[in-house]
Write a protein that holds these residues in place. Sequence first.
Motif, PDB file in Angstrom:
ATOM      1  N   PHE A 189      30.948  33.728  46.450  1.00 41.35           N
ATOM      2  CA  PHE A 189      32.221  33.594  45.915  1.00 41.35           C
ATOM      3  C   PHE A 189      33.250  34.211  47.006  1.00 41.35           C
ATOM      4  O   PHE A 189      33.267  35.225  47.763  1.00 41.35           O
ATOM      5  CB  PHE A 189      32.368  34.775  44.683  1.00 41.35           C
ATOM      6  CG  PHE A 189      33.557  34.465  43.731  1.00 41.35           C
ATOM      7  CD1 PHE A 189      34.682  35.178  44.065  1.00 41.35           C
ATOM      8  CD2 PHE A 189      33.113  33.872  42.640  1.00 41.35           C
ATOM      9  CE1 PHE A 189      35.709  34.625  43.184  1.00 41.35           C
ATOM     10  CE2 PHE A 189      34.282  33.729  41.746  1.00 41.35           C
ATOM     11  CZ  PHE A 189      35.562  33.990  42.039  1.00 41.35           C
ATOM     12  N   LEU A 240      36.425  35.542  49.219  1.00 40.31           N
ATOM     13  CA  LEU A 240      37.290  36.890  49.269  1.00 40.31           C
ATOM     14  C   LEU A 240      38.106  36.668  50.310  1.00 40.31           C
ATOM     15  O   LEU A 240      37.730  36.254  51.409  1.00 40.31           O
ATOM     16  CB  LEU A 240      36.461  38.015  49.417  1.00 40.31           C
ATOM     17  CG  LEU A 240      35.390  38.614  48.471  1.00 40.31           C
ATOM     18  CD1 LEU A 240      34.841  39.882  48.794  1.00 40.31           C
ATOM     19  CD2 LEU A 240      35.997  38.763  46.875  1.00 40.31           C
ATOM     20  N   THR A 276      33.260  33.759  52.817  1.00 41.23           N
ATOM     21  CA  THR A 276      32.546  32.958  51.896  1.00 41.23           C
ATOM     22  C   THR A 276      31.053  32.898  51.889  1.00 41.23           C
ATOM     23  O   THR A 276      30.320  32.653  51.130  1.00 41.23           O
ATOM     24  CB  THR A 276      32.948  31.282  51.914  1.00 41.23           C
ATOM     25  OG1 THR A 276      32.407  30.871  53.025  1.00 41.23           O
ATOM     26  CG2 THR A 276      34.342  31.106  51.437  1.00 41.23           C
ATOM     27  N   ARG A 291      42.595  41.770  46.472  1.00 41.66           N
ATOM     28  CA  ARG A 291      42.596  42.099  45.170  1.00 41.66           C
ATOM     29  C   ARG A 291      41.971  43.492  44.575  1.00 41.66           C
ATOM     30  O   ARG A 291      41.190  43.861  45.275  1.00 41.66           O
ATOM     31  CB  ARG A 291      41.699  41.176  44.516  1.00 41.66           C
ATOM     32  CG  ARG A 291      42.041  39.434  44.626  1.00 41.66           C
ATOM     33  CD  ARG A 291      41.123  38.466  43.934  1.00 41.66           C
ATOM     34  NE  ARG A 291      41.169  38.536  42.628  1.00 41.66           N
ATOM     35  CZ  ARG A 291      41.336  37.863  41.634  1.00 41.66           C
ATOM     36  NH1 ARG A 291      41.691  36.506  41.953  1.00 41.66           N
ATOM     37  NH2 ARG A 291      41.231  38.005  40.424  1.00 41.66           N
ATOM     38  N   ASN A 301      34.333  42.319  33.727  1.00 41.34           N
ATOM     39  CA  ASN A 301      33.134  41.712  34.284  1.00 41.34           C
ATOM     40  C   ASN A 301      32.240  40.875  33.385  1.00 41.34           C
ATOM     41  O   ASN A 301      30.919  40.896  33.453  1.00 41.34           O
ATOM     42  CB  ASN A 301      32.332  42.803  35.275  1.00 41.34           C
ATOM     43  CG  ASN A 301      33.172  43.292  36.311  1.00 41.34           C
ATOM     44  OD1 ASN A 301      33.435  42.494  37.384  1.00 41.34           O
ATOM     45  ND2 ASN A 301      33.839  44.476  36.222  1.00 41.34           N
ATOM     46  N   ALA A 359      31.071  34.798  36.883  1.00 40.73           N
ATOM     47  CA  ALA A 359      31.951  34.662  38.126  1.00 40.73           C
ATOM     48  C   ALA A 359      32.580  36.152  38.372  1.00 40.73           C
ATOM     49  O   ALA A 359      32.777  36.338  39.783  1.00 40.73           O
ATOM     50  CB  ALA A 359      32.773  33.570  38.132  1.00 40.73           C
ATOM     51  N   ALA A 360      33.275  36.487  37.555  1.00 38.69           N
ATOM     52  CA  ALA A 360      34.096  38.045  37.486  1.00 38.69           C
ATOM     53  C   ALA A 360      33.264  38.975  38.119  1.00 38.69           C
ATOM     54  O   ALA A 360      33.563  39.655  39.135  1.00 38.69           O
ATOM     55  CB  ALA A 360      34.776  38.206  36.530  1.00 38.69           C
ATOM     56  N   ARG A 406      30.304  38.839  39.938  1.00 39.44           N
ATOM     57  CA  ARG A 406      29.996  38.206  41.376  1.00 39.44           C
ATOM     58  C   ARG A 406      31.039  38.595  42.252  1.00 39.44           C
ATOM     59  O   ARG A 406      30.971  39.091  43.265  1.00 39.44           O
ATOM     60  CB  ARG A 406      29.894  36.828  41.371  1.00 39.44           C
ATOM     61  CG  ARG A 406      28.323  36.096  40.768  1.00 39.44           C
ATOM     62  CD  ARG A 406      27.978  34.926  41.447  1.00 39.44           C
ATOM     63  NE  ARG A 406      28.833  33.809  40.906  1.00 39.44           N
ATOM     64  CZ  ARG A 406      28.690  33.431  39.767  1.00 39.44           C
ATOM     65  NH1 ARG A 406      27.722  33.378  38.681  1.00 39.44           N
ATOM     66  NH2 ARG A 406      29.497  32.370  39.473  1.00 39.44           N
ATOM     67  N   ARG A 407      32.340  38.406  41.868  1.00 40.70           N
ATOM     68  CA  ARG A 407      33.615  38.801  42.767  1.00 40.70           C
ATOM     69  C   ARG A 407      33.677  40.105  42.781  1.00 40.70           C
ATOM     70  O   ARG A 407      33.867  40.746  44.069  1.00 40.70           O
ATOM     71  CB  ARG A 407      34.725  38.361  42.269  1.00 40.70           C
ATOM     72  CG  ARG A 407      36.042  38.504  43.019  1.00 40.70           C
ATOM     73  CD  ARG A 407      37.291  37.845  42.423  1.00 40.70           C
ATOM     74  NE  ARG A 407      37.595  38.493  41.116  1.00 40.70           N
ATOM     75  CZ  ARG A 407      37.820  37.768  40.061  1.00 40.70           C
ATOM     76  NH1 ARG A 407      37.880  36.355  40.155  1.00 40.70           N
ATOM     77  NH2 ARG A 407      38.038  38.421  38.627  1.00 40.70           N
ATOM     78  N   THR A 408      33.533  40.819  41.755  1.00 45.39           N
ATOM     79  CA  THR A 408      33.164  42.443  41.873  1.00 45.39           C
ATOM     80  C   THR A 408      32.552  42.903  42.806  1.00 45.39           C
ATOM     81  O   THR A 408      32.561  43.834  43.786  1.00 45.39           O
ATOM     82  CB  THR A 408      33.067  42.836  40.732  1.00 45.39           C
ATOM     83  OG1 THR A 408      34.410  42.539  39.691  1.00 45.39           O
ATOM     84  CG2 THR A 408      33.317  44.521  40.408  1.00 45.39           C
ATOM     85  N   ARG A 415      30.805  41.350  45.289  1.00 49.07           N
ATOM     86  CA  ARG A 415      30.965  41.027  46.661  1.00 49.07           C
ATOM     87  C   ARG A 415      32.148  41.982  47.265  1.00 49.07           C
ATOM     88  O   ARG A 415      32.062  42.207  48.435  1.00 49.07           O
ATOM     89  CB  ARG A 415      31.204  39.537  46.753  1.00 49.07           C
ATOM     90  CG  ARG A 415      30.101  38.542  46.688  1.00 49.07           C
ATOM     91  CD  ARG A 415      30.673  37.169  46.823  1.00 49.07           C
ATOM     92  NE  ARG A 415      31.604  36.646  48.250  1.00 49.07           N
ATOM     93  CZ  ARG A 415      30.828  36.517  49.294  1.00 49.07           C
ATOM     94  NH1 ARG A 415      29.588  36.750  49.625  1.00 49.07           N
ATOM     95  NH2 ARG A 415      31.565  36.294  50.246  1.00 49.07           N
ATOM     96  N   SER A 416      33.199  42.162  46.502  1.00 46.69           N
ATOM     97  CA  SER A 416      34.210  43.125  46.814  1.00 46.69           C
ATOM     98  C   SER A 416      33.356  44.455  47.401  1.00 46.69           C
ATOM     99  O   SER A 416      34.014  45.187  48.265  1.00 46.69           O
ATOM    100  CB  SER A 416      35.237  43.499  46.067  1.00 46.69           C
ATOM    101  OG  SER A 416      35.892  41.943  45.695  1.00 46.69           O
TER     102      SER A 416
END
Length: 231
Positions: free
Chosen positions: A15, A17, A43, A65, A74, A78-79, A81-83, A85-86
């Motif tokens: 995902f 960032l 990525t 973000r 969450n 997808a949300a 995964r983004r969290t 990864r951050s």
Amino acid sequence: MTSAVHPPNTAAGGFPLTVTAWRDYDPDACALPGMALGSHRLTGPMGEETERLWGLGARRVTLSRTVDLTPAANTAPAAARRTVRSLCLVRDLTARAVLVEWRLRVGPGDDETWKLLSHLQPPQRLEGAKGAQEQLIAWRGTHYLCKCLWRQGPGFLQIRDRRWGDLRRFTCDEPHYHEAIARLDPGAPAADVAPDALADFTEEHLVLRVGDLAWWLPYRVKRWIQEAMAV
């Protein structure tokens, strides 16, 4: 119990960032010519992306973000995964003593998440919880490098955790516990992790749940603040 070793799950990978990086910690130094490294779209696996940023000379990194840990944010895969990864980025840059500028949002009744994350670089802003400013002050006042880490030995793995004020030390020599950590490190569906290992790690507050993902909290230290045996 042992099991065959499989490649780590990459459910939290891929995902994108976007971050901004500089060659120095000091904002005044960062304003000088040649110190800005610009924006980077990450990525790949976060371990590799962190290595790349370090190799470019990044010593200060800003996330674009807010990291949102509220359950409602969450529910979508997808949300989550983004969290995760951050959080991986913050964790892995903290392990290198890189200055990370980030923001964190938690739920209104959440008084414990900051303690779970207190080994990470404190965010610039913490919001959502009642008393968030007091929590952030406590986080900043008690943070230091190597507060919760893991390291690999010959045939075993050791976790050293000082987030709660004392030293809590755990040693794992079972192969499937090592496999569980490899899966949890980038974030993995909880169902893909050995149940006994996940239960033990969760009981010791070494795993954070984000949606359907489970994420490994300790970092593998890259820069020691003193002799390794003293940490």
